[in-house]
Design an enzyme around this catalytic site. Structure first.
Site, PDB file in Angstrom:
ATOM      1  N   TRP A 175     -41.276 -57.064 -53.589  1.00  0.00           N
ATOM      2  CA  TRP A 175     -40.472 -56.725 -54.760  1.00  0.00           C
ATOM      3  C   TRP A 175     -39.016 -57.135 -54.553  1.00  0.00           C
ATOM      4  CZ3 TRP A 175     -37.791 -51.517 -55.666  1.00  0.00           C
ATOM      5  CH2 TRP A 175     -37.363 -50.948 -54.473  1.00  0.00           C
ATOM      6  N   ASP A 176     -38.683 -57.518 -53.328  1.00  0.00           N
ATOM      7  CA  ASP A 176     -37.336 -57.993 -53.022  1.00  0.00           C
ATOM      8  C   ASP A 176     -36.893 -59.062 -54.023  1.00  0.00           C
ATOM      9  OD1 ASP A 176     -38.673 -56.835 -50.816  1.00  0.00           O
ATOM     10  OD2 ASP A 176     -37.246 -57.702 -49.406  1.00  0.00           O
TER      11      ASP A 176
ATOM     12  N   GLU B 266     -40.206 -45.592 -48.206  1.00  0.00           N
ATOM     13  CA  GLU B 266     -41.441 -45.760 -47.441  1.00  0.00           C
ATOM     14  C   GLU B 266     -41.588 -44.758 -46.303  1.00  0.00           C
ATOM     15  OE1 GLU B 266     -42.000 -50.524 -48.349  1.00  0.00           O
ATOM     16  OE2 GLU B 266     -40.909 -49.884 -46.545  1.00  0.00           O
TER      17      GLU B 266
ATOM     18  N   LYS C 173     -35.866 -43.507 -46.287  1.00  0.00           N
ATOM     19  CA  LYS C 173     -35.577 -44.809 -45.689  1.00  0.00           C
ATOM     20  C   LYS C 173     -34.527 -45.550 -46.499  1.00  0.00           C
ATOM     21  CE  LYS C 173     -37.847 -49.184 -44.457  1.00  0.00           C
ATOM     22  NZ  LYS C 173     -39.134 -49.933 -44.448  1.00  0.00           N
ATOM     23  N   GLN C 174     -34.639 -45.435 -47.831  1.00  0.00           N
ATOM     24  CA  GLN C 174     -33.782 -46.215 -48.714  1.00  0.00           C
ATOM     25  C   GLN C 174     -33.715 -45.533 -50.077  1.00  0.00           C
ATOM     26  OE1 GLN C 174     -36.901 -49.280 -48.334  1.00  0.00           O
ATOM     27  NE2 GLN C 174     -36.484 -49.759 -50.467  1.00  0.00           N
TER      28      GLN C 174
END
Length: 779
Positions: free
Chosen positions: A352-353, A495, A608-609
């Site tokens: 998806w980056d 994640e 994580k993000q």
């Protein structure tokens, strides 16, 4: 690393390395990597060293080594290889004394230059200059130039050729192949991938000059997967310069610009192309290459930052450079890998980056390339249909990791070690990280509204948005007790939380996907009956719309609590809270896993993000500023930014919240993921998504550019360190130049039409005919 060596016209264009250590080779190999989107060349030195990672990748040439492995980009033959024996001693920077060393990537010219003054163990001194570039004007061409100037009369022996013994961390993806010498000078090596059957044709030829051109004494040699020359007895007078040029080409049977049906035809075409390239010479090829770069990037989409720190300007140019290096603009069957073409990390797979972090750069600056990347997703629908069917769903369920068009899901099943159990950790993303499907739908929708490309929507876009919505409508699970549809057992963007129910990002974007599909089905029926009929045959629009309307109002969307916090999922807010200071201040990402395994991290309020926060970035109209701030204050302290995707997202959101200084700090931290002082962060390859995120932090964040509801907003707010920001964007097939200073913003239409352009500037709709100037307002 040194970022201040540029002066004059090259100020803020040079990235330099001023020391040589074999333990830090990976940093330079990645940061200095060259490429043109067709191929990527990791910047190893000509001579070999321990710990090096020699990589040459050609986009789209995937191969699978064994049935129990996933497909990956094969590491192609090494054409950079050159070994030098000076007066009987091998040129080796780990031996003797380095009197001078500098390696510099010129971003403007996309040329890598290494300058060395080396004293051999027996006391002799040599000045060497190594130059190379991967042509942006001719995608198949790699050119090297080596200049050797001894301080004393010297003799050179040299080995140089094509080394096809390369592997992907030990995995050999090529058959032995064929080797041949032509014209007494031109080396050819042909190889074929073991499973996908893709032919590669490598050619190299040398040119020597010392007070004029000459041919040194040489002998051609061949070994397993190797062809090379041994040159000997090249005498160089003291103070004179020997110049060696090496011209190499790479062609494959997957190239869409090569009309060849057989390997022999491919070989002959490549052979003749190499002859032509060598005949043109270094300077001619280099000039065309520099012009191609300028046309594609530097004149086309310039960004100028007047800052207290020159690093800021360099950082955004570095991001634009690598975005051009890694993006296969030449072929819509290919996409951007998570490490670009700079290393073996993530095996060359697309995530998806691309859609969320990289594509906006192209959507706003080069829609043709953006469209090509989206067409890749359309062409890979068979793999998405296959994955949906295998999991018992309908429509298009896009793989978490994608490779060739019909490969389907290629995420590896097993990953790093579990520090508690000692077993390999299962990678669940390929099974249950499903938000990529709505990410792709969102990217297609965003592209259309920014560019106005109706042809794309008619041919690809409507189908993508409806087909992805069909997946979500079939993916929903009915909760009879609560009377609602839910999405359970997923991984969201965070994640560190696996097998969660009702991840807010997933549920909201799935709802958006279905809602948008309903709107487009209605539009097609009303305004495009022929297209409606065509898509009805493929997608059964009547039944799909009925299902969409049935589920839409029954999809569970997590609701904002009284304190303004939106639950990330059903259980996140009930998990244990611990002191994360140690991990927030970490030198290397992932340090939490020295103390906990993933199962334990899953039970702690740590991310994580960005997860909820990226939802509020993409679907910003759904949330008020107060809600965004409340969620920032709750989730950011719990976010470790262990993903390189996270810092840039938070930078944009900090700009939205009016905290320009925090936004600037996060922008700098994102910029330092690859350019920073940590010499081990980039060993596996460049952080592609972060580089796209850096552009977003500048243009969408500080530049205040946003498309919401199909309308354009430009409301710049600069950090204190910046005096001005200039950039250009594409909007509805015209170019807008934006100049923002501390006091005002000027928006200029390059090709104004009779129709005025309506843009929201600092909360007010403005009508722009040619040029508009507004005072900067505080937010």
């Amino acid at each position: 690393m040194n970022y201040t060596t540029g002066t004059g016209e090259l100020q803020e264009w040079l990235v330099a390395e001023e020391g040589f250590r074999t333990s830090w080779l990976g940093k330079g190999e990645t940061v200095f990597s060259l490429g043109n989107g067709y191929m990527g060349l990791r910047s190893v030195t000509e001579e070999h060293y321990a710990n090096e990672q020699r990589n040459l990748f050609v986009a789209g040439t995937f191969n699978k080594f064994a049935q129990n492995e996933v497909t990956e980009l094969p590491n192609a033959a090494d054409v950079l290889w050159m070994e030098f024996i000076l007066d009987g001693t091998r040129f080796d920077l780990t031996q003797g004394t380095i009197l001078k060393y500098n390696r510099t990537l010129n971003l403007k010219h996309a040329e890598l230059v290494r300058e060395v003054t080396w004293q051999s163990p027996d006391g002799k001194v040599y000045d060497l200059v190594f130059r190379r570039f991967v042509s942006m004007a001719d995608l198949h061409v790699i050119v090297q130039r080596v200049s050797i100037t001894p301080r004393q009369e010297s003799t050179l022996a040299m080995t140089s050729g094509i080394n096809g013994q390369m592997t992907n961390s030990g995995v050999q993806h090529f058959l032995e192949g064929d080797k041949r010498l032509y014209d007494g000078r031109l080396m050819q090596q042909l190889q074929t991938t073991t499973e996908s059957g893709i032919d590669f044709a490598f050619h190299s030829i040398h040119r020597f000059s010392l007070k004029g051109s000459f041919e040194p004494k040489s002998i051609i040699k061949m070994d397993r997967r190797q062809i090379f020359f041994d040159y000997s007895d090249i005498r160089i007078p003291a103070g004179e310069t020997l110049t060696i040029e090496k011209y190499s080409t790479v062609f494959t049977s997957r190239d869409n610009d090569v009309m060849s049906e057989t390997r022999e035809e491919l070989a002959n075409l490549a052979l003749n192309a190499t002859r032509d390239i060598e005949a043109r010479g270094y300077e001619s090829l280099f000039n065309d290459h520099v012009k191609a770069w300028d046309d594609l990037v530097w004149s086309h989409a310039p960004i100028t930052i007047e800052s207290e720190s020159m690093f800021d300007q360099l950082a955004v140019r570095f991001a634009q450079y690598h975005l051009a290096v890694m993006t296969p603009k030449h072929d819509n069957r290919m996409n951007v890998a998570a490490k670009g073409l700079s290393g073996e990390g993530y095996k060359g797979h697309t995530f998806w980056d691309t859609e969320i972090f990289i594509l906006p750069y192209y959507t706003y600056t080069n829609p043709k390339i953006a469209r090509s990347l989206l067409e890749y997703r359309y062409l890979s629908l068979p793999g998405a249909h296959q994955k949906a069917k295998e999991n018992g769903y309908e429509g298009a369920m896009f793989p978490w990791e994608s490779a060739w068009l019909d490969d389907g899901e290629v995420t590896p099943v097993w990953g790093a070690a579990d520090i508690v159990t000692g077993e390999a950790t299962k990678i669940w993303s390929g099974f249950i990280e499903q938000h990529i499907t709505s990410d792709i739908a969102f990217a297609a929708w965003q592209y259309y509204h920014v560019t106005g490309d109706q042809d794309f929507m008619d041919r690809f876009g409507y189908e993508l948005l409806i087909d992805t919505a069909k997946f979500w409508a079939s993916r929903l699970e009915w909760n009879d007790e609560n009377g609602q549809y839910e999405i359970n057992q997923v991984v969201g963007p965070d994640e560190y939380k696996e097998h969660v129910d009702n991840n807010a990002f997933t549920n909201y974007t799935a709802h958006w996907n279905i809602q948008t599909a309903i709107q487009y089905v209605e539009l097609l029926r009303r305004e495009k009956p022929e297209l409606y009929e065509r898509l009805d045959e493929k997608l059964d629009l009547g039944a799909a719309e009925e299902r969409f309307r049935h589920v839409l109002e029954l999809i569970y969307l997590p609701q904002v609590r009284e304190d303004g916090v939106l639950p990330q999922d059903d259980t996140y807010l009930q998990k244990e809270i611990i002191d994360l200071t140690k991990y927030k201040n970490q030198q290397n990402v992932g340090s939490m896993f020295y103390d906990y395994n993933l199962e334990q991290v899953n039970e702690i309020q740590v991310s994580k993000q960005a997860d909820v926060m990226i939802l509020m970035y993409l679907l910003e109209d759904l949330f008020t500023a107060d809600v965004k701030r409340a969620n920032w204050e709750y989730y950011e302290p719990k976010t470790l930014h262990d993903s390189s995707l996270s810092l840039s997202t938070h930078s944009v959101l900090a700009s939205d919240l009016g905290d320009q200084e925090l936004a600037y700090d996060l922008f700098r931290r994102a910029s330092e993921i690859d350019l920073g002082p940590n010499m081990k962060t980039s060993d596996a390859g460049i952080h592609a998504a972060s580089l796209g995120g850096i552009w977003q932090a500048v243009v969408n964040g500080f530049g205040g550019v946003r498309m919401t509801g199909g309308k354009l907003r430009i409301s710049p707010m600069l950090p204190k360190a910046w005096n001005s920001l200039r950039f250009s964007i594409n909007w509805k097939n015209e170019t807008l130049d934006v100049h923002a200073s501390r006091n005002q913003v000027i928006i200029t239409r390059r090709t104004p039409t009779l129709e005025p352009l309506i843009i929201e500037v600092y909360g007010e709709l403005r009508e722009i005919k040619e040029t508009f100037t507004s005072e900067v307002l505080s937010v």
